[in-house]
Motif scaffolding. Structure first.
Motif, PDB file in Angstrom:
ATOM      1  N   LEU A 194      -7.118  13.847  51.155  1.00 56.30           N
ATOM      2  CA  LEU A 194      -7.953  13.063  50.255  1.00 56.30           C
ATOM      3  C   LEU A 194      -8.634  13.958  49.229  1.00 56.30           C
ATOM      4  O   LEU A 194      -8.741  13.602  48.050  1.00 56.30           O
ATOM      5  CB  LEU A 194      -9.003  12.294  51.064  1.00 56.30           C
ATOM      6  CG  LEU A 194      -9.904  11.334  50.287  1.00 56.30           C
ATOM      7  CD1 LEU A 194      -9.072  10.281  49.569  1.00 56.30           C
ATOM      8  CD2 LEU A 194     -10.900  10.670  51.217  1.00 56.30           C
ATOM      9  N   THR A 195      -9.059  15.134  49.675  1.00 53.16           N
ATOM     10  CA  THR A 195      -9.689  16.086  48.760  1.00 53.16           C
ATOM     11  C   THR A 195      -8.732  16.473  47.649  1.00 53.16           C
ATOM     12  O   THR A 195      -9.089  16.495  46.463  1.00 53.16           O
ATOM     13  CB  THR A 195     -10.152  17.343  49.531  1.00 53.16           C
ATOM     14  OG1 THR A 195     -11.230  16.975  50.384  1.00 53.16           O
ATOM     15  CG2 THR A 195     -10.621  18.435  48.578  1.00 53.16           C
ATOM     16  N   ARG A 196      -7.491  16.781  48.017  1.00 48.99           N
ATOM     17  CA  ARG A 196      -6.510  17.172  47.001  1.00 48.99           C
ATOM     18  C   ARG A 196      -6.227  16.027  46.036  1.00 48.99           C
ATOM     19  O   ARG A 196      -6.053  16.232  44.836  1.00 48.99           O
ATOM     20  CB  ARG A 196      -5.212  17.644  47.666  1.00 48.99           C
ATOM     21  CG  ARG A 196      -5.352  19.004  48.338  1.00 48.99           C
ATOM     22  CD  ARG A 196      -3.997  19.581  48.713  1.00 48.99           C
ATOM     23  NE  ARG A 196      -4.129  20.857  49.399  1.00 48.99           N
ATOM     24  CZ  ARG A 196      -4.283  22.022  48.797  1.00 48.99           C
ATOM     25  NH1 ARG A 196      -4.343  22.057  47.463  1.00 48.99           N
ATOM     26  NH2 ARG A 196      -4.394  23.135  49.491  1.00 48.99           N
ATOM     27  N   SER A 197      -6.200  14.805  46.556  1.00 52.48           N
ATOM     28  CA  SER A 197      -5.986  13.643  45.698  1.00 52.48           C
ATOM     29  C   SER A 197      -7.118  13.504  44.675  1.00 52.48           C
ATOM     30  O   SER A 197      -6.868  13.248  43.483  1.00 52.48           O
ATOM     31  CB  SER A 197      -5.891  12.379  46.553  1.00 52.48           C
ATOM     32  OG  SER A 197      -5.810  11.224  45.748  1.00 52.48           O
ATOM     33  N   GLU A 198      -8.356  13.683  45.133  1.00 49.27           N
ATOM     34  CA  GLU A 198      -9.497  13.607  44.224  1.00 49.27           C
ATOM     35  C   GLU A 198      -9.448  14.727  43.188  1.00 49.27           C
ATOM     36  O   GLU A 198      -9.756  14.519  42.004  1.00 49.27           O
ATOM     37  CB  GLU A 198     -10.806  13.703  45.031  1.00 49.27           C
ATOM     38  CG  GLU A 198     -11.120  12.489  45.862  1.00 49.27           C
ATOM     39  CD  GLU A 198     -11.431  11.266  45.008  1.00 49.27           C
ATOM     40  OE1 GLU A 198     -12.436  11.290  44.281  1.00 49.27           O
ATOM     41  OE2 GLU A 198     -10.650  10.309  45.055  1.00 49.27           O
ATOM     42  N   LEU A 199      -9.038  15.916  43.624  1.00 53.75           N
ATOM     43  CA  LEU A 199      -8.957  17.049  42.696  1.00 53.75           C
ATOM     44  C   LEU A 199      -7.842  16.857  41.673  1.00 53.75           C
ATOM     45  O   LEU A 199      -7.971  17.276  40.517  1.00 53.75           O
ATOM     46  CB  LEU A 199      -8.743  18.346  43.475  1.00 53.75           C
ATOM     47  CG  LEU A 199      -9.940  18.806  44.315  1.00 53.75           C
ATOM     48  CD1 LEU A 199      -9.551  19.985  45.197  1.00 53.75           C
ATOM     49  CD2 LEU A 199     -11.125  19.179  43.416  1.00 53.75           C
ATOM     50  N   GLU A 200      -6.765  16.214  42.082  1.00 53.19           N
ATOM     51  CA  GLU A 200      -5.681  15.922  41.136  1.00 53.19           C
ATOM     52  C   GLU A 200      -6.155  14.937  40.068  1.00 53.19           C
ATOM     53  O   GLU A 200      -5.815  15.065  38.888  1.00 53.19           O
ATOM     54  CB  GLU A 200      -4.464  15.386  41.889  1.00 53.19           C
ATOM     55  CG  GLU A 200      -3.726  16.477  42.665  1.00 53.19           C
ATOM     56  CD  GLU A 200      -2.753  15.920  43.683  1.00 53.19           C
ATOM     57  OE1 GLU A 200      -2.569  14.670  43.729  1.00 53.19           O
ATOM     58  OE2 GLU A 200      -2.173  16.720  44.441  1.00 53.19           O
ATOM     59  N   LYS A 201      -6.951  13.943  40.483  1.00 53.08           N
ATOM     60  CA  LYS A 201      -7.532  13.015  39.496  1.00 53.08           C
ATOM     61  C   LYS A 201      -8.445  13.761  38.539  1.00 53.08           C
ATOM     62  O   LYS A 201      -8.461  13.497  37.331  1.00 53.08           O
ATOM     63  CB  LYS A 201      -8.332  11.910  40.206  1.00 53.08           C
ATOM     64  CG  LYS A 201      -7.482  10.851  40.867  1.00 53.08           C
ATOM     65  CD  LYS A 201      -8.297   9.620  41.235  1.00 53.08           C
ATOM     66  CE  LYS A 201      -9.357   9.932  42.256  1.00 53.08           C
ATOM     67  NZ  LYS A 201     -10.114   8.745  42.679  1.00 53.08           N
TER      68      LYS A 201
END
Length: 199
Positions: free
Chosen positions: A33-40
């Protein structure tokens, strides 16, 4: 910090210290989830050389978590008006009374840890920097002031109040909003007291 820097580096983005501190405080422990937020965030900041605090807050801001943070600090600062406002906002955003009391408990325990370290002779700055997750940098001055105003004995008393309130919410049948609201005002009253001089 490392996950944040590595993820953004793949998009050729740097990040300011302020933005990194904010993300550490507001991203969860779920790495996917952290990586997903960082990609956004990387998509939002495309075209820039580095991510700034405003970028991080625009994409990763958790309004419910921020409202709880506001409530914790207002209560321990003795800010009655701030408590009323943040309490109402937290409930509107779906927080439960037990969840609010647990957030207050965590804040009190973090203060207990740092106050105990300072009482043993550790420098306040060092005691605060050792906390994990870290205190959001914009809150550090306020947190240190609370360390000064809340001696260990008063923190113990406050934590007892909060734990008793949580038990009341679960068992007495008294409306939980009333129990939580009363406890927050009791904490704010304690927060208005100044730390007594040692001696």
């Amino acid at each position: 910090d490392r996950v944040i820097a590595e993820t953004l580096a793949t998009e050729k983005l740097g990040i300011s210290g302020e933005a990194s501190a904010y993300l550490v405080a507001n991203l969860g422990s779920d790495r996917a989830l952290t990586r997903s937020e960082l990609e956004k965030l990387a998509l939002y900041a495309r075209g820039k050389e580095r991510v700034e605090l405003d970028d991080a807050m625009a994409v990763v801001g958790d309004s419910a978590a921020l409202s709880l943070d506001d409530l914790c600090f207002a209560a321990l600062d003795g800010d009655m008006t701030g408590v009323d406002r943040a309490f109402a906002r937290s409930l509107q955003e779906g927080q439960t009374e037990v969840g609010i009391l647990r957030a207050i408990s965590r804040h009190l325990m973090r203060l207990q840890i740092t106050v105990a370290r300072v009482d043993r002779g550790e420098a306040p700055d060092r005691a605060v920097k050792a906390l994990r997750p870290p205190v959001f940098f914009k809150r550090e001055t306020q947190f240190k002031r609370q360390m000064q105003n809340w001696p260990a004995s008063r923190l113990d008393r406050a934590l007892d109040l909060v734990l008793q309130a949580e038990m009341s919410c679960k068992s007495t049948g008294i409306p939980t909003e009333a129990v939580c609201g009363r406890t927050l005002l009791q904490l704010a009253a304690l927060g208005r007291q100044r730390r007594r001089a040692r001696g």
